[in-house]
Design a protein around this motif. Sequence first.
Motif, mmCIF file in Angstrom:
data_model
loop_
_atom_site.group_PDB
_atom_site.id
_atom_site.type_symbol
_atom_site.label_atom_id
_atom_site.label_comp_id
_atom_site.label_asym_id
_atom_site.label_seq_id
_atom_site.Cartn_x
_atom_site.Cartn_y
_atom_site.Cartn_z
ATOM 1 N N VAL A 176 0.457 -1.289 -0.015
ATOM 2 C CA VAL A 176 0.508 -0.096 0.157
ATOM 3 C C VAL A 176 0.605 1.417 -0.002
ATOM 4 C CG1 VAL A 176 -2.079 -0.796 1.003
ATOM 5 C CG2 VAL A 176 -0.118 0.096 2.295
ATOM 6 N N ARG A 177 0.744 2.561 -0.452
ATOM 7 C CA ARG A 177 0.846 3.909 -0.509
ATOM 8 C C ARG A 177 0.701 4.442 -0.221
ATOM 9 N NH1 ARG A 177 5.150 4.292 -5.208
ATOM 10 N NH2 ARG A 177 5.786 5.797 -4.636
ATOM 11 N N SER A 178 0.754 6.273 -0.372
ATOM 12 C CA SER A 178 0.229 7.334 -0.218
ATOM 13 C C SER A 178 0.808 7.505 -1.753
ATOM 14 C CB SER A 178 0.583 8.030 0.882
ATOM 15 O OG SER A 178 2.057 8.135 0.846
ATOM 16 N N ILE A 179 0.170 8.660 -2.364
ATOM 17 C CA ILE A 179 0.700 9.377 -3.939
ATOM 18 C C ILE A 179 0.725 10.744 -3.876
ATOM 19 C CG2 ILE A 179 -0.347 9.511 -6.301
ATOM 20 C CD1 ILE A 179 1.071 6.058 -5.215
ATOM 21 N N GLY A 180 1.369 11.434 -3.537
ATOM 22 C CA GLY A 180 1.406 12.701 -3.197
ATOM 23 C C GLY A 180 0.785 13.453 -4.633
ATOM 24 N N ALA A 181 1.189 15.418 -4.505
ATOM 25 C CA ALA A 181 -0.146 15.845 -5.554
ATOM 26 C C ALA A 181 0.935 15.968 -6.645
ATOM 27 C CB ALA A 181 -0.580 16.516 -4.670
ATOM 28 N N SER A 182 2.437 16.088 -6.224
ATOM 29 C CA SER A 182 3.574 16.521 -7.257
ATOM 30 C C SER A 182 3.726 15.089 -7.926
ATOM 31 C CB SER A 182 5.029 16.867 -6.111
ATOM 32 O OG SER A 182 5.169 15.485 -5.114
ATOM 33 N N VAL A 183 3.578 13.923 -7.991
ATOM 34 C CA VAL A 183 3.792 12.909 -8.388
ATOM 35 C C VAL A 183 2.976 12.412 -9.592
ATOM 36 C CG1 VAL A 183 3.633 9.861 -8.768
ATOM 37 C CG2 VAL A 183 3.454 11.488 -6.750
ATOM 38 N N LYS A 184 4.046 12.823 -11.238
ATOM 39 C CA LYS A 184 3.748 12.877 -12.509
ATOM 40 C C LYS A 184 4.169 11.798 -13.272
ATOM 41 C CE LYS A 184 3.608 18.284 -12.168
ATOM 42 N NZ LYS A 184 4.346 19.348 -12.583
ATOM 43 N N TYR A 185 3.400 10.929 -14.573
ATOM 44 C CA TYR A 185 3.489 10.163 -14.948
ATOM 45 C C TYR A 185 3.552 10.536 -16.411
ATOM 46 C CZ TYR A 185 1.732 7.703 -10.840
ATOM 47 O OH TYR A 185 1.990 7.068 -9.757
ATOM 48 N N ASN A 186 4.462 10.074 -17.350
ATOM 49 C CA ASN A 186 5.003 10.302 -19.199
ATOM 50 C C ASN A 186 3.773 9.877 -19.798
ATOM 51 O OD1 ASN A 186 7.197 11.278 -19.379
ATOM 52 N ND2 ASN A 186 8.222 9.586 -18.684
ATOM 53 N N PRO A 187 2.893 10.143 -20.261
ATOM 54 C CA PRO A 187 2.115 9.442 -20.895
ATOM 55 C C PRO A 187 2.210 8.128 -21.143
ATOM 56 C CG PRO A 187 2.610 11.550 -22.284
ATOM 57 C CD PRO A 187 2.908 11.283 -21.255
ATOM 58 N N GLY A 188 0.714 7.380 -20.942
ATOM 59 C CA GLY A 188 0.584 5.870 -21.150
ATOM 60 C C GLY A 188 1.011 4.847 -20.019
ATOM 61 N N GLU A 189 1.706 5.599 -19.016
ATOM 62 C CA GLU A 189 2.422 5.052 -17.658
ATOM 63 C C GLU A 189 1.036 5.858 -15.963
ATOM 64 O OE1 GLU A 189 6.800 4.889 -19.049
ATOM 65 O OE2 GLU A 189 6.715 6.838 -17.224
ATOM 66 N N ASP A 190 1.267 4.779 -15.187
ATOM 67 C CA ASP A 190 1.231 4.977 -13.743
ATOM 68 C C ASP A 190 1.876 3.814 -12.748
ATOM 69 O OD1 ASP A 190 0.211 1.745 -14.594
ATOM 70 O OD2 ASP A 190 -1.763 3.017 -14.788
ATOM 71 N N LEU A 191 1.351 4.160 -11.960
ATOM 72 C CA LEU A 191 1.818 3.805 -10.154
ATOM 73 C C LEU A 191 2.396 2.153 -10.503
ATOM 74 C CD1 LEU A 191 2.869 4.197 -7.856
ATOM 75 C CD2 LEU A 191 0.483 3.108 -6.718
ATOM 76 N N ASP A 192 1.498 1.704 -11.485
ATOM 77 C CA ASP A 192 1.971 0.154 -11.793
ATOM 78 C C ASP A 192 2.530 -0.529 -13.240
ATOM 79 O OD1 ASP A 192 -0.184 -0.873 -10.367
ATOM 80 O OD2 ASP A 192 -1.621 -0.601 -10.598
ATOM 81 N N ASN A 193 2.561 0.954 -14.038
ATOM 82 C CA ASN A 193 3.430 0.657 -14.871
ATOM 83 C C ASN A 193 3.936 1.669 -15.374
ATOM 84 O OD1 ASN A 193 4.142 0.279 -17.691
ATOM 85 N ND2 ASN A 193 2.698 0.842 -18.759
ATOM 86 N N ASN A 194 5.382 1.427 -15.104
ATOM 87 C CA ASN A 194 6.686 2.605 -15.278
ATOM 88 C C ASN A 194 8.422 2.202 -14.792
ATOM 89 O OD1 ASN A 194 7.430 2.795 -11.904
ATOM 90 N ND2 ASN A 194 4.903 2.916 -12.267
ATOM 91 N N VAL A 195 9.262 2.622 -15.031
ATOM 92 C CA VAL A 195 10.125 2.067 -15.210
ATOM 93 C C VAL A 195 11.025 1.703 -14.253
ATOM 94 C CG1 VAL A 195 11.475 4.566 -14.177
ATOM 95 C CG2 VAL A 195 12.818 3.389 -15.623
ATOM 96 N N TRP A 196 10.277 1.824 -12.813
ATOM 97 C CA TRP A 196 10.424 0.910 -11.670
ATOM 98 C C TRP A 196 10.186 -0.944 -11.288
ATOM 99 C CZ3 TRP A 196 14.682 1.096 -9.055
ATOM 100 C CH2 TRP A 196 15.718 2.732 -8.658
ATOM 101 N N THR A 197 8.379 -0.390 -12.341
ATOM 102 C CA THR A 197 7.800 -1.417 -11.905
ATOM 103 C C THR A 197 8.772 -2.604 -12.989
ATOM 104 O OG1 THR A 197 6.284 -0.893 -13.990
ATOM 105 C CG2 THR A 197 6.316 -0.720 -11.426
ATOM 106 N N LYS A 198 8.684 -2.160 -14.074
ATOM 107 C CA LYS A 198 9.096 -2.582 -14.610
ATOM 108 C C LYS A 198 10.731 -2.922 -14.696
ATOM 109 C CE LYS A 198 7.537 -0.434 -18.566
ATOM 110 N NZ LYS A 198 7.120 0.683 -20.288
ATOM 111 N N GLU A 199 12.171 -2.296 -13.877
ATOM 112 C CA GLU A 199 12.865 -2.935 -13.740
ATOM 113 C C GLU A 199 13.078 -3.871 -12.648
ATOM 114 O OE1 GLU A 199 16.980 -3.166 -13.910
ATOM 115 O OE2 GLU A 199 15.841 -1.712 -15.302
ATOM 116 N N PHE A 200 12.274 -4.116 -12.027
ATOM 117 C CA PHE A 200 12.144 -4.493 -11.089
ATOM 118 C C PHE A 200 11.743 -5.899 -10.650
ATOM 119 C CE2 PHE A 200 10.840 -0.968 -7.764
ATOM 120 C CZ PHE A 200 11.801 -0.601 -7.181
ATOM 121 N N LEU A 201 10.393 -6.106 -12.461
ATOM 122 C CA LEU A 201 9.831 -7.442 -12.868
ATOM 123 C C LEU A 201 11.210 -8.423 -13.714
ATOM 124 C CD1 LEU A 201 7.669 -9.395 -13.221
ATOM 125 C CD2 LEU A 201 7.345 -7.758 -14.966
ATOM 126 N N ASN A 202 12.230 -7.297 -14.073
ATOM 127 C CA ASN A 202 12.731 -7.543 -15.377
ATOM 128 C C ASN A 202 13.873 -8.138 -14.377
ATOM 129 O OD1 ASN A 202 11.048 -7.378 -17.796
ATOM 130 N ND2 ASN A 202 11.970 -4.759 -17.783
#
Length: 561
Positions: A64-90
């Motif tokens: 679980v986690r908190s999401i601050g107002a300053s968190v922004k994503y590139n188009p097509g990305e979100d908390l479940d799909n981003n550079v870090w989730t990919k790195e952790f999985l790969n």
Amino acid sequence: MQKRNSKFIVLISIVSFTLLASACSTTSTTEPSKTSMAPTESATTIKKNDPFGKYDPPIEVTAVRSIGASVKYNPGEDLDNNVWTKEFLNTLGIKIKYTWTAPDAQYQQKLNLSIASGEIADITAVNTTQLKQMEESGQLEDLTGLYEQYAAPFTKEIMNQDGGLALKSATFKGKMLALPYTAGSLGDVLWIRMDWLKKLNLAEPKTMDDVLQISEAFFAKDPDGNGKNDTLGIAANKLIFEDMGSLKGFFNGYHAYPGAWIKNGSGKVVSGSIQPEIKPVLAKLRDLYKAGQIDKEFPVKDGGKAVESVIAGKYGIMFGSDWFPYYPFADGKTKDPNMEWKAFAIPSIDDKPAKVTVAFPVSKYFVVKKGAKHPEAAIKLLNLFCEKEWGKTADIEKYSVAKDGIELFKYSLVQTWPALKDIPDTYLALKDALETKDPKKLNAEQKAGYDKILDFMNGDSGINLINWATMRQKAPTDSSYAVEYNYKKENLLMVNAFYGAPTPTMKEKSSTLDKMTLEEFTKIIMGVVSVDDFDNFVTQWKKLGGDDITNEVNVWAETQK
């Protein structure tokens, strides 16, 4: 942007007794889950005790986690799909499943309900009080042996930069029950709208009286030139000492330290919130509020609302963190290119230099649910974060801050930061490189900052003003890092004298005392009660548990000698 907190070795306190009131909703995106860590019974690491060994087949961990107002994503990305989730999985074979998320303002209340019900995710970020509560209820996995086995040498090096205090605070009866989010802290700085200052032909502030005069001018003399009486002086929010628009720095300028435990003249640890120095500050804030220099609606506006006013160009003075140029100032400057902010040291109300409150360099802890199938996964996530941020394979623009200023590091679930990274290390390294025009000694993160500062000096503000923001934070002069480095150099830090786990009476009564403190200070500032009512408040604070807490804190302090 928590990454921007300055780092240095400190013997300082926790935020176990802060002036905090939460009025939070308990809604969330998903209900808490009882799912244990891995759905795959056969998951194993490629090499036993390998800090970066990959699970094959992959495992799933809940969080679980908190999401601050300053968190922004590139188009097509979100908390479940981003550079870090990919790195952790790969790289590690770890997939993170968030059972629920919540805005910062709602996270603590939501988490408290989860802890009370036992609906705990595998990996959770908790505060000090929650850590102690979970330790006492036996909800946490013992990480002691796992940390020794799986923590990478570089991770251990980072975690010990504060002299081991952070790890000590996460240890109970010889058991390491959490991964501390280590950081340094050098207190707040004063931010001033320089474009307004220059337009009104005002001098830069050297004293707190100068700040008061600037506040009055910003309110009364139409610094934005729109012909309307719509500008304010000092930013504030309903929590007074927390979040965006905190007034903690303002109090520090009067040698007052609300929310901190400090030593008095006789060496006894006392609460800064009830000391005589608080009263004249409340009186001055009352005057500012009555005059209209502070938003009349601040008692019902949270930090997010204060930020909206800053971005909209309504405030000209703000006390707070060194990273404000990235957010919210860059957003404001995007709307109004003339907006220009500069950092100053907190000035004093008299001829005695102002000292700035310093917090314990652990803002939260990452805990693992007792009985989780793969508790070592949290440590492996931390290893990868440290390596990709500052290790030999670090790539700043891929994992930390992108060219357009998006803060990619915020996506990572488990984090920690080197206590010495920003102050003095980064500041001095950049100062030397810029003066000698030789960046060869800089690490990857420092080199990225160096390039951005040079680009700004050459007339390029950067995508989303990233170069401008870097200059305002990290430049050798006229930056927040320069201010904070001087705090350390000149011994202008008011170290918090208590950094232990919440005492018995704290756990029972501190929330009531905190609420009472916040309500009393707010009523005095608003003029609902007289300033002299502060004396009655102090008496009641002591009777309702404050004296007992103070005694317990001093007993703890004796054990630290």
